[in-house]
Design an enzyme around this catalytic site. Structure first.
Site, short mmCIF file in Angstrom:
data_model
loop_
_atom_site.label_atom_id
_atom_site.label_comp_id
_atom_site.label_asym_id
_atom_site.label_seq_id
_atom_site.Cartn_x
_atom_site.Cartn_y
_atom_site.Cartn_z
N THR A 141 -22.43 4.97 27.10
CA THR A 141 -22.07 5.18 28.50
C THR A 141 -21.73 6.64 28.78
OG1 THR A 141 -20.35 4.68 30.14
CG2 THR A 141 -19.72 4.45 27.84
N ASP A 142 -21.85 7.04 30.04
CA ASP A 142 -21.44 8.40 30.42
C ASP A 142 -19.92 8.56 30.39
OD1 ASP A 142 -20.81 6.89 32.68
OD2 ASP A 142 -21.91 8.14 34.10
N GLU A 143 -19.19 7.42 30.34
CA GLU A 143 -17.72 7.51 30.40
C GLU A 143 -17.12 8.21 29.19
OE1 GLU A 143 -15.61 4.11 31.77
OE2 GLU A 143 -17.15 3.57 33.22
N TYR B 103 -11.70 1.41 27.01
CA TYR B 103 -13.15 1.12 26.96
C TYR B 103 -13.92 2.36 26.53
CZ TYR B 103 -17.95 0.85 28.68
OH TYR B 103 -19.32 0.93 28.78
N LYS C 228 -16.10 3.17 23.08
CA LYS C 228 -17.53 3.52 23.07
C LYS C 228 -17.72 4.89 22.41
CE LYS C 228 -20.59 1.59 24.69
NZ LYS C 228 -21.48 0.51 24.16
P1 NAD Z 1 -22.06 -7.01 29.84
O1 NAD Z 1 -20.59 -7.12 29.71
O2 NAD Z 1 -22.74 -7.52 31.05
O3 NAD Z 1 -22.76 -7.73 28.59
C1 NAD Z 1 -22.27 -7.61 27.28
C2 NAD Z 1 -22.93 -8.67 26.42
O4 NAD Z 1 -22.44 -8.52 25.07
C3 NAD Z 1 -22.60 -10.10 26.86
O5 NAD Z 1 -23.76 -10.89 26.85
C4 NAD Z 1 -21.62 -10.58 25.81
O6 NAD Z 1 -21.65 -11.97 25.58
C5 NAD Z 1 -22.08 -9.80 24.58
N1 NAD Z 1 -20.99 -9.63 23.60
C6 NAD Z 1 -19.72 -9.20 23.85
N2 NAD Z 1 -19.00 -9.20 22.70
C7 NAD Z 1 -19.84 -9.62 21.72
C8 NAD Z 1 -19.69 -9.81 20.32
N3 NAD Z 1 -18.50 -9.60 19.71
N4 NAD Z 1 -20.75 -10.23 19.60
C9 NAD Z 1 -21.95 -10.45 20.20
N5 NAD Z 1 -22.14 -10.31 21.53
C10 NAD Z 1 -21.10 -9.89 22.28
O7 NAD Z 1 -22.40 -5.47 29.60
P2 NAD Z 1 -23.50 -4.54 30.28
O8 NAD Z 1 -22.96 -4.01 31.55
O9 NAD Z 1 -24.80 -5.24 30.26
O10 NAD Z 1 -23.52 -3.34 29.24
C11 NAD Z 1 -24.36 -3.40 28.07
C12 NAD Z 1 -24.18 -2.12 27.28
O11 NAD Z 1 -24.52 -1.01 28.07
C13 NAD Z 1 -22.74 -1.89 26.81
O12 NAD Z 1 -22.79 -1.35 25.53
C14 NAD Z 1 -22.19 -0.89 27.81
O13 NAD Z 1 -21.19 -0.09 27.20
C15 NAD Z 1 -23.43 -0.08 28.13
N6 NAD Z 1 -23.47 0.53 29.48
C16 NAD Z 1 -23.25 -0.22 30.61
C17 NAD Z 1 -23.37 0.37 31.87
C18 NAD Z 1 -23.17 -0.42 33.15
O14 NAD Z 1 -23.19 0.17 34.22
N7 NAD Z 1 -23.01 -1.72 33.10
C19 NAD Z 1 -23.69 1.73 31.96
C20 NAD Z 1 -23.87 2.46 30.79
C21 NAD Z 1 -23.78 1.85 29.56
O1 DAU Z 2 -20.45 4.78 34.07
C1 DAU Z 2 -20.93 3.73 33.29
C2 DAU Z 2 -19.95 2.59 33.31
O2 DAU Z 2 -20.04 2.00 34.60
C3 DAU Z 2 -20.21 1.55 32.23
O3 DAU Z 2 -20.02 2.14 30.97
C4 DAU Z 2 -19.25 0.36 32.38
O4 DAU Z 2 -19.56 -0.63 31.43
C5 DAU Z 2 -19.41 -0.19 33.78
O5 DAU Z 2 -18.49 -1.24 33.97
C6 DAU Z 2 -19.20 0.89 34.83
O6 DAU Z 2 -17.82 1.32 34.83
P1 DAU Z 2 -17.00 1.58 36.20
O7 DAU Z 2 -15.57 1.46 35.89
O8 DAU Z 2 -17.48 2.82 36.87
O9 DAU Z 2 -17.54 0.32 37.06
P2 DAU Z 2 -16.79 -0.70 38.05
O10 DAU Z 2 -17.87 -1.49 38.72
O11 DAU Z 2 -15.70 -1.43 37.36
O12 DAU Z 2 -16.13 0.27 39.12
C7 DAU Z 2 -16.91 1.18 39.89
C8 DAU Z 2 -15.93 1.98 40.74
O13 DAU Z 2 -15.34 1.12 41.71
C9 DAU Z 2 -14.78 2.58 39.94
O14 DAU Z 2 -14.43 3.85 40.48
C10 DAU Z 2 -13.63 1.59 40.18
C11 DAU Z 2 -13.91 1.08 41.57
N1 DAU Z 2 -13.47 -0.32 41.82
C12 DAU Z 2 -13.88 -1.28 40.95
C13 DAU Z 2 -13.50 -2.60 41.13
C14 DAU Z 2 -13.94 -3.66 40.15
C15 DAU Z 2 -12.70 -0.65 42.93
O15 DAU Z 2 -12.35 0.23 43.75
N2 DAU Z 2 -12.30 -1.95 43.11
C16 DAU Z 2 -12.66 -2.93 42.25
O16 DAU Z 2 -12.25 -4.12 42.45
#
Ligand code: NAD
Ligand code: DAU
Length: 350
Positions: free
Chosen positions: A131-133, A156, A160
């Site tokens: 992730t970019d975080e 988190y 990562k």
């Molecule tokens: P998600 O939470 O939707 O899915 C995670 C999956 O991992 C789920 O299916 C869960 O059951 C599985 N999992 C969790 N713990 C596990 C374990 N111990 N063993 C096996 N499986 C397990 O997540 P996502 O949003 O699809 O993100 C996927 C990946 O991409 C993550 O590594 C996250 O850090 C990265 N990522 C997400 C975003 C985003 O915006 N969602 C952006 C950048 C990077």
């Molecule tokens: O940047 C990549 C990341 O993006 C991934 O690594 C994470 O897995 C993914 O969850 C996401 O993280 P964020 O924290 O940016 O996403 P989230 O959807 O939780 O929140 C987006 C923005 O909205 C953040 O600034 C927090 C705000 N927010 C979120 C929720 C859930 C609110 O204001 N209210 C809310 O209820």
């Protein structure tokens, strides 16, 4: 035939990656390993679950014995590792799950890959999705480069960042053929409704308060999930060993502006009058340690691999809203049980 392990394939991004690989690479055997936590749902993969080149294995990456057995059984040629605990708010209330899955789980996979590949890395690849975080929080200017120093600020992102470092350490120490990517915020179908976009669509439809953290001034860089999956495909096949690639949408939005856009689209699609749901906006206590701004410089992946986002934000956002409005049953399925407890603790009982 290559046998590829995709971890976390029942989650949001993982399900799009599994779908892409299963449909595109008929000569690969795709094994999806997922624990099926609250965030993993096999209904996300209904359309491909009967394909002959797809296998699902339920398992936990924190269980080293189970992981070793799986690698011994399938002798994977490649790993695309997405399994993670992914929600920042949950990492604030329960950091340990993040340490176990994101750090220990990743090391278990690295060890298992090492043990079956020994020192013969020909045609092998371990791809870690991050992730970019990990880069921390930006001010008003600048973007994250692959060389930006790590500065994670939530449990988190620290978990990562730790896993990224370990993956690189296995490259330098053991020559494991790794590649890493760091992506910005994804949006699209099948995202668990704890995250901003699906949560707010759900709440607008049900006339529930929209909990905006702080002043809603935080900025995120949004990318359509299928564009991320395409970038993952390119990096897995053509990325340079030991390298990191940033992936982003070049599409920054302040949260409050994104939320207003969402309200405009959902109100229109539900036949409500313009701006009717603006009254649902409710400013709540800020997320602890809330990063102000993320923005990705994706020049490297564009220049080296020719990747750019293909889905225009206006179109991707409209179709995402359509998908959630049309898939109420999916939403109701995943928002039962544990989700209600989480929602009450995160938003109602505070
Ligand atoms: P998600 O939470 O939707 O899915 C995670 C999956 O991992 C789920 O299916 C869960 O059951 C599985 N999992 C969790 N713990 C596990 C374990 N111990 N063993 C096996 N499986 C397990 O997540 P996502 O949003 O699809 O993100 C996927 C990946 O991409 C993550 O590594 C996250 O850090 C990265 N990522 C997400 C975003 C985003 O915006 N969602 C952006 C950048 C990077
Ligand atoms: O940047 C990549 C990341 O993006 C991934 O690594 C994470 O897995 C993914 O969850 C996401 O993280 P964020 O924290 O940016 O996403 P989230 O959807 O939780 O929140 C987006 C923005 O909205 C953040 O600034 C927090 C705000 N927010 C979120 C929720 C859930 C609110 O204001 N209210 C809310 O209820």
């Amino acid at each position: 035939m290559r046998t590829i392990l995709i971890t976390g394939g029942a989650g949001f991004i993982g399900s799009h990656v599994v779908r892409l690989f299963v449909n595109k690479y008929r000569d690969y055997k795709i094994v999806n390993l997922d624990k099926l936590t609250y965030a993993g749902n096999l209904t996300n993969l209904r359309d491909i679950e009967h394909k002959p080149n797809y296998i699902f294995e339920k398992g936990d990456i924190t269980d080293s014995n189970q992981i070793q057995k799986l690698f011994d059984k399938y002798k994977f040629d490649g790993v695309v590792h997405l399994a993670a605990e992914s929600h920042v708010d949950r990492s604030i209330s329960n950091p340990m799950e993040f340490i176990m899955t994101n750090i220990v789980g990743t090391v278990n996979l690295l060890n298992a890959a090492r043990s079956i590949w020994k020192d013969d890395f020909n045609g092998k690849r371990f791809y870690h999705i991050s992730t970019d975080e990990v880069y921390g929080s930006l001010g008003e200017e600048g973007k994250f480069l692959e060389t930006t120093p790590y500065d994670p600020r939530s449990p988190y992102s620290a978990s990562k960042a730790s896993s990224d470092h370990l993956v690189r350490a296995y490259f330098h120490t053991f020559h494991l053929p790794v590649v890493i990517s760091n992506c910005s915020n994804n949006y699209g179908p099948y995202q668990f409704p704890e995250k901003l976009v699906p949560l707010f669509i759900h709440n607008i439809r049900n006339n529930k308060p929209l909990p905006v953290y702080g002043k809603g001034e935080n900025v995120r860089d949004w990318l359509y999930v299928e564009d991320h999956a395409k970038a993952i495909d390119l990096i897995f096949h053509n990325g340079r060993e030991g390298e990191t690639y940033n992936i982003g949408g070049n599409n920054e939005w302040q949260n409050i502006e994104l939320i207003k856009k969402l309200i405009e689209i959902v109100d229109r699609k539900l036949g409500r009058s313009e701006g009717e749901s603006l009254k649902l906006i409710t400013y709540v206590k800020d997320r602890a340690g809330h990063d102000l701004r993320y923005a990705i410089d994706a020049t490297k992946i564009k220049e080296e691999l020719g990747w750019e986002p293909t889905v225009k934000f206006t179109e991707g956002f409209e179709s995402t809203v359509d998908w959630y409005l049309e898939n109420e049953e999916w939403l109701n399925n995943v928002t039962s049980g544990d989700y209600i407890k989480y929602y009450n603790e995160q938003y109602v009982k505070r």
